[in-house]
Design a protein around this motif. Structure first.
Motif, PDB file in Angstrom:
ATOM      1  N   UNK A  42      40.902  38.819   7.700  1.00 38.91           N
ATOM      2  CA  UNK A  42      41.092  37.570   8.371  1.00 38.91           C
ATOM      3  C   UNK A  42      42.357  37.542   9.068  1.00 38.91           C
ATOM      4  N   UNK A  43      42.537  36.721  10.198  1.00 39.35           N
ATOM      5  CA  UNK A  43      43.670  36.284  10.815  1.00 39.35           C
ATOM      6  C   UNK A  43      44.849  35.648  10.010  1.00 39.35           C
ATOM      7  N   UNK A  44      45.913  36.196   9.761  1.00 37.45           N
ATOM      8  CA  UNK A  44      47.167  35.517   8.887  1.00 37.45           C
ATOM      9  C   UNK A  44      47.262  34.024   9.463  1.00 37.45           C
ATOM     10  N   UNK A  45      47.283  33.810  10.986  1.00 36.48           N
ATOM     11  CA  UNK A  45      47.853  32.642  11.277  1.00 36.48           C
ATOM     12  C   UNK A  45      46.656  31.603  11.323  1.00 36.48           C
ATOM     13  N   UNK A  46      45.346  32.007  11.595  1.00 31.95           N
ATOM     14  CA  UNK A  46      44.386  30.896  11.780  1.00 31.95           C
ATOM     15  C   UNK A  46      43.143  31.008  10.733  1.00 31.95           C
ATOM     16  N   UNK A  47      43.212  32.292  10.192  1.00 27.61           N
ATOM     17  CA  UNK A  47      42.174  32.593   8.964  1.00 27.61           C
ATOM     18  C   UNK A  47      40.695  32.842   9.670  1.00 27.61           C
ATOM     19  N   UNK A  48      40.832  33.124  11.038  1.00 30.28           N
ATOM     20  CA  UNK A  48      39.680  33.593  11.808  1.00 30.28           C
ATOM     21  C   UNK A  48      39.348  34.904  11.193  1.00 30.28           C
ATOM     22  N   UNK A  49      37.938  35.336  10.854  1.00 30.32           N
ATOM     23  CA  UNK A  49      37.675  36.606  10.423  1.00 30.32           C
ATOM     24  C   UNK A  49      37.200  37.407  11.760  1.00 30.32           C
ATOM     25  N   UNK A  50      37.798  38.788  11.132  1.00 27.66           N
ATOM     26  CA  UNK A  50      37.315  40.054  12.251  1.00 27.66           C
ATOM     27  C   UNK A  50      37.091  41.090  11.673  1.00 27.66           C
ATOM     28  N   UNK A  51      36.308  42.002  12.490  1.00 27.05           N
ATOM     29  CA  UNK A  51      36.090  43.251  12.026  1.00 27.05           C
ATOM     30  C   UNK A  51      37.263  44.320  12.728  1.00 27.05           C
ATOM     31  N   UNK A  52      37.964  45.005  11.696  1.00 32.77           N
ATOM     32  CA  UNK A  52      39.035  46.074  12.348  1.00 32.77           C
ATOM     33  C   UNK A  52      38.797  47.571  12.212  1.00 32.77           C
ATOM     34  N   UNK A  53      39.040  48.176  13.263  1.00 33.96           N
ATOM     35  CA  UNK A  53      38.935  49.644  13.134  1.00 33.96           C
ATOM     36  C   UNK A  53      40.440  50.194  13.185  1.00 33.96           C
ATOM     37  N   UNK A  54      40.672  50.772  12.074  1.00 28.96           N
ATOM     38  CA  UNK A  54      42.128  51.162  11.819  1.00 28.96           C
ATOM     39  C   UNK A  54      42.246  52.807  11.820  1.00 28.96           C
ATOM     40  N   UNK A  55      43.433  53.089  12.059  1.00 36.56           N
ATOM     41  CA  UNK A  55      43.594  54.573  12.244  1.00 36.56           C
ATOM     42  C   UNK A  55      44.353  54.931  10.671  1.00 36.56           C
ATOM     43  N   UNK A  56      44.649  56.360  10.568  1.00 40.16           N
ATOM     44  CA  UNK A  56      44.827  56.932   9.332  1.00 40.16           C
ATOM     45  C   UNK A  56      46.354  56.132   8.859  1.00 40.16           C
ATOM     46  N   UNK A  57      46.900  55.349   9.636  1.00 38.75           N
ATOM     47  CA  UNK A  57      48.248  54.794   8.995  1.00 38.75           C
ATOM     48  C   UNK A  57      48.104  53.266   8.824  1.00 38.75           C
TER      49      UNK A  57
END
Length: 82
Positions: free
Chosen positions: A38-53
């Motif tokens: 969830x976005x820290x500023x507004x709580x909106x949900x999202x799916x995130x693709x992350x790198x190895x860091x």
């Protein structure tokens, strides 16, 4: 990077997005994982693709329904099509 106009609003849409990430169809380099958040500023949900860091490579907004019901799909991966 999250595009405000690109919202995943069905579980089928989430599955398609996850398959594209797994198959390298989005052209992302160094993709190491996927998470729902969830976005820290507004709580909106999202799916995130992350790198190895654990840095965000790509994100897509999701509806609350997809966020609530897609957690297993993100955690366990999508089932292989027969």
């Amino acid at each position: 990077m999250i595009n405000d106009n690109d919202v995943i609003d069905t579980l089928e849409g989430l599955e398609s997005f996850l398959r594209a990430v797994e198959n390298g169809g989005l052209g992302l380099e160094n993709a190491a994982g996927v998470a729902l958040a969830t976005n820290n500023s507004d709580g909106r949900p999202f799916v995130a693709v992350l790198d190895d860091k654990h840095q965000l490579l790509l994100g897509r907004w999701v509806t609350q329904e997809v966020f609530d019901n897609g957690k297993d799909m993100v955690q366990k991966g999508v089932k292989k099509a027969h």
